[in-house]
Design an enzyme around this catalytic site. Structure first.
Site, short mmCIF file in Angstrom:
data_model
loop_
_atom_site.label_atom_id
_atom_site.label_comp_id
_atom_site.label_asym_id
_atom_site.label_seq_id
_atom_site.Cartn_x
_atom_site.Cartn_y
_atom_site.Cartn_z
CE1 TYR A 218 61.34 -19.15 97.03
CE2 TYR A 218 62.22 -19.71 94.85
CZ TYR A 218 61.44 -18.74 95.78
OH TYR A 218 60.73 -17.65 95.54
CD GLU B 162 64.97 -14.92 101.47
OE1 GLU B 162 64.34 -15.57 101.49
OE2 GLU B 162 64.57 -13.53 100.86
P1 CMP Z 1 57.46 -17.26 97.48
O1 CMP Z 1 57.27 -16.14 98.11
O2 CMP Z 1 58.65 -16.92 96.55
O3 CMP Z 1 57.82 -18.55 98.51
C1 CMP Z 1 57.86 -19.76 98.19
C2 CMP Z 1 56.96 -19.79 96.73
O4 CMP Z 1 56.67 -21.28 96.68
C3 CMP Z 1 55.79 -19.09 96.60
O5 CMP Z 1 56.30 -17.75 96.65
C4 CMP Z 1 55.28 -19.59 95.70
O6 CMP Z 1 55.49 -18.98 94.30
C5 CMP Z 1 55.44 -21.16 95.79
N1 CMP Z 1 54.47 -21.84 96.16
C6 CMP Z 1 53.84 -21.52 97.35
N2 CMP Z 1 52.74 -22.52 97.32
C7 CMP Z 1 52.67 -23.35 95.97
C8 CMP Z 1 52.06 -24.33 95.61
N3 CMP Z 1 50.86 -24.67 96.32
N4 CMP Z 1 52.28 -24.65 94.45
C9 CMP Z 1 53.33 -24.10 93.67
N5 CMP Z 1 54.04 -23.25 94.20
C10 CMP Z 1 53.68 -22.74 95.32
#
Ligand code: CMP
Length: 139
Positions: free
Chosen positions: A50, A127
């Site tokens: 990430y 990824e």
């Molecule tokens: P994902 O698609 O795995 O990509 C990034 C991740 O960050 C997203 O899904 C969420 O799980 C997480 N995420 C995005 N916005 C927030 C937020 N406001 N608070 C906590 N986690 C977040």
């Protein structure tokens, strides 16, 4: 065109034994699971995955969460697989996710949202290579 995308079934979902139900939704949508393994990430490994979110306020919490329980990492293949998978997942925030999507049915919050899916062909390639070697990818 046939594409591949990287999918992760996240800790909130593996913990609740939802792997099979989520995989059923992928398969019903015509996505073939061409590679799959259950692993436990370290916080550091989650952080590299990430890295694009490193400056976001939720980054540390996100990495802790992804390392909290095992995840299932998988490669989904199919016609337009990247967009199709995003459709099946639903919006990032389950409150905004359309009925019938994985996140509408299973996600607990925007952070603990059950699944991840690549957002574009370039990120899908990076990824997939992060988790799988060429030998593990059988079409
Ligand atoms: P994902 O698609 O795995 O990509 C990034 C991740 O960050 C997203 O899904 C969420 O799980 C997480 N995420 C995005 N916005 C927030 C937020 N406001 N608070 C906590 N986690 C977040």
């Amino acid at each position: 065109a046939t594409e591949r995308t990287l999918s992760i079934i996240k800790p909130d979902a593996t913990k609740r034994n939802l792997t099979g139900k989520i995989n059923a939704k992928f398969e019903e949508a015509g996505l073939r699971i061409v590679a799959q393994k259950r692993i436990k990430l370290t916080k550091e490994q989650a952080g590299v995955f990430y890295a694009v979110h490193a400056e976001r306020p939720f980054y540390d919490e996100l990495c802790e969460f992804m390392a909290s329980e095992p995840v299932v990492v998988q490669v989904l293949e199919g016609d337009g697989a990247i967009a199709k998978n995003r459709e099946v997942m639903g919006a990032t925030n389950p409150a905004d996710a359309a009925a019938g999507t994985v996140r509408a049915e299973f996600a607990e919050s925007v952070g603990e949202n059950s699944v991840h899916g690549s957002d574009a062909p370039e990120t899908a390639a990076v990824e997939i290579a992060y988790f799988f070697s060429g030998l593990e990818l059988v079409g």
